[in-house]
Design a protein around this motif. Sequence first.
Motif, mmCIF file in Angstrom:
data_model
loop_
_atom_site.group_PDB
_atom_site.id
_atom_site.type_symbol
_atom_site.label_atom_id
_atom_site.label_comp_id
_atom_site.label_asym_id
_atom_site.label_seq_id
_atom_site.Cartn_x
_atom_site.Cartn_y
_atom_site.Cartn_z
ATOM 1 N N VAL A 1 14.257 -36.857 113.833
ATOM 2 C CA VAL A 1 15.250 -36.279 112.918
ATOM 3 C C VAL A 1 14.922 -34.802 112.787
ATOM 4 O O VAL A 1 13.760 -34.423 112.703
ATOM 5 N N LYS A 2 15.949 -33.982 112.792
ATOM 6 C CA LYS A 2 15.710 -32.557 112.556
ATOM 7 C C LYS A 2 16.562 -32.114 111.378
ATOM 8 O O LYS A 2 17.730 -32.477 111.280
ATOM 9 N N LEU A 3 15.939 -31.351 110.483
ATOM 10 C CA LEU A 3 16.690 -30.815 109.349
ATOM 11 C C LEU A 3 16.746 -29.299 109.457
ATOM 12 O O LEU A 3 15.730 -28.651 109.727
ATOM 13 N N LEU A 4 17.926 -28.764 109.227
ATOM 14 C CA LEU A 4 18.068 -27.316 109.071
ATOM 15 C C LEU A 4 18.094 -27.053 107.568
ATOM 16 O O LEU A 4 18.907 -27.636 106.845
ATOM 17 N N LEU A 5 17.159 -26.227 107.126
ATOM 18 C CA LEU A 5 16.992 -26.025 105.684
ATOM 19 C C LEU A 5 17.314 -24.594 105.300
ATOM 20 O O LEU A 5 17.000 -23.653 106.035
ATOM 21 N N GLU A 6 17.901 -24.454 104.118
ATOM 22 C CA GLU A 6 18.167 -23.113 103.604
ATOM 23 C C GLU A 6 17.246 -22.849 102.426
ATOM 24 O O GLU A 6 17.152 -23.644 101.497
ATOM 25 N N LEU A 7 16.558 -21.710 102.486
ATOM 26 C CA LEU A 7 15.634 -21.345 101.408
ATOM 27 C C LEU A 7 16.409 -20.563 100.345
ATOM 28 O O LEU A 7 17.571 -20.193 100.556
ATOM 29 N N ASP A 8 15.740 -20.304 99.217
ATOM 30 C CA ASP A 8 16.430 -19.662 98.099
ATOM 31 C C ASP A 8 17.042 -18.307 98.430
ATOM 32 O O ASP A 8 18.026 -17.899 97.829
ATOM 33 N N ASP A 9 16.434 -17.581 99.378
ATOM 34 C CA ASP A 9 16.984 -16.263 99.717
ATOM 35 C C ASP A 9 17.983 -16.340 100.865
ATOM 36 O O ASP A 9 18.341 -15.325 101.461
ATOM 37 N N GLY A 10 18.409 -17.551 101.202
ATOM 38 C CA GLY A 10 19.429 -17.718 102.235
ATOM 39 C C GLY A 10 18.856 -17.822 103.649
ATOM 40 O O GLY A 10 19.570 -18.099 104.596
ATOM 41 N N ARG A 11 17.542 -17.609 103.797
ATOM 42 C CA ARG A 11 16.960 -17.734 105.146
ATOM 43 C C ARG A 11 16.852 -19.199 105.536
ATOM 44 O O ARG A 11 16.833 -20.071 104.673
#
Length: 359
Positions: A89-99
């Motif tokens: 499984v692969k997750l694309l994650l967004e951090l608080d600063d949008g990165r």
Amino acid sequence: MPVCKKGMVKMKTDLSSLLPEELRIWSQSRGFAAYRGDQIFHWLHQRGAADFSEMTNLPRDLRQFLDENAVLHYPKVLKRQESAAKDTVKLLLELDDGRQVEMALMLYTRQQSKNRATCCISSQTGCAIGCAFCATALAGPGRNLLPGEMTAQVLLAGQEARKLGFEQITNLVYMGMGEPLLNLAALRQSIAILNHPQGLNIGMRRITISTCGLAPQIYKIADWGWPLGLALSLHAANEGLRRSLIPAAKTNSLRSLLAACSYYREKTGQRVTYEYALFAGINDDIGAAHALGRLLAGRDALLNIIPANSVKETGFFAPKGEIIKVFSEILSNYNLEVQVREPRGLDIDAACGQLRSRD
Ligand code: SAH
């Protein structure tokens, strides 16, 4: 954002990056009972709470205080991909600063021994090293991840593992995006949190750090004295070729790296893994195999051969199966333990070196 009397912006404390003992002090110094710190840690690192409102056994005034004075850096899942074989499984994650960063989870069902769920996490949002063959390098340098942004990836991986019938994360590798040894303080703190008995309690021996090879930093992690796995991305036994593949090799000679690895072995009692990505026509010939064998012979090493995973922009490819076989057979004769890494999640670009930010 709260503003102090003098008009300065008040910084909120990142609670997701603190250990229970630090959370106890934080809690007490703000007028709440010390054990509230343990409760917060439990919510964050065992139950995977993403928000203070989920912490239902905390009194209302504390929850309000937390909202005003603290933050949790829990990434948002932007995209989830599952391989056709349902083992990656692969997750694309967004951090608080949008990165953005990616995290990969690999599941292994075993007949004889316990099932394994290995999570591969990112330590930076890009990478400043610039290895010629790696997808992460394409985005250029990113920023360092906070400890809480790394530990959250493991919590999210645990949720994914449970969806597919696995109980928990059993192994953890810092082999996702970024160079973990360029983010040492946060790396150390994230490991302390993940290893903590009040948290996920992942054993040090089940955690591996992979590095492109930064000798001074290898000495530093050796001095932590923790029995962590260390994997060195070697990819060439020849200095000139290694420099053309891994720019950091210009300032970290093979000699200095092997000396650092010997020190690591001595200090931690852990055998070092040497990773060798095989690139067709570049480092896969018989001469290269013997040079690698001579370099590692007598080092009590584990050699991990990784047939290159394709990253379309880079033009590096895996050799044919027959060549991989000949290469690994030569190395087996050098009294090394040789493993050929089985690629996982190629159909979702989740294999080694394929993780990248998608923005
Ligand atoms: N920065 C660390 C960890 C990230 S990469 C490091 O360099 O070790 C994890 C592993 O995947 C490293 O051994 C890396 O060299 C390897 N890798 C990168 N791109 C690859 C590719 N296209 N094919 C196979 N392995 C690759």
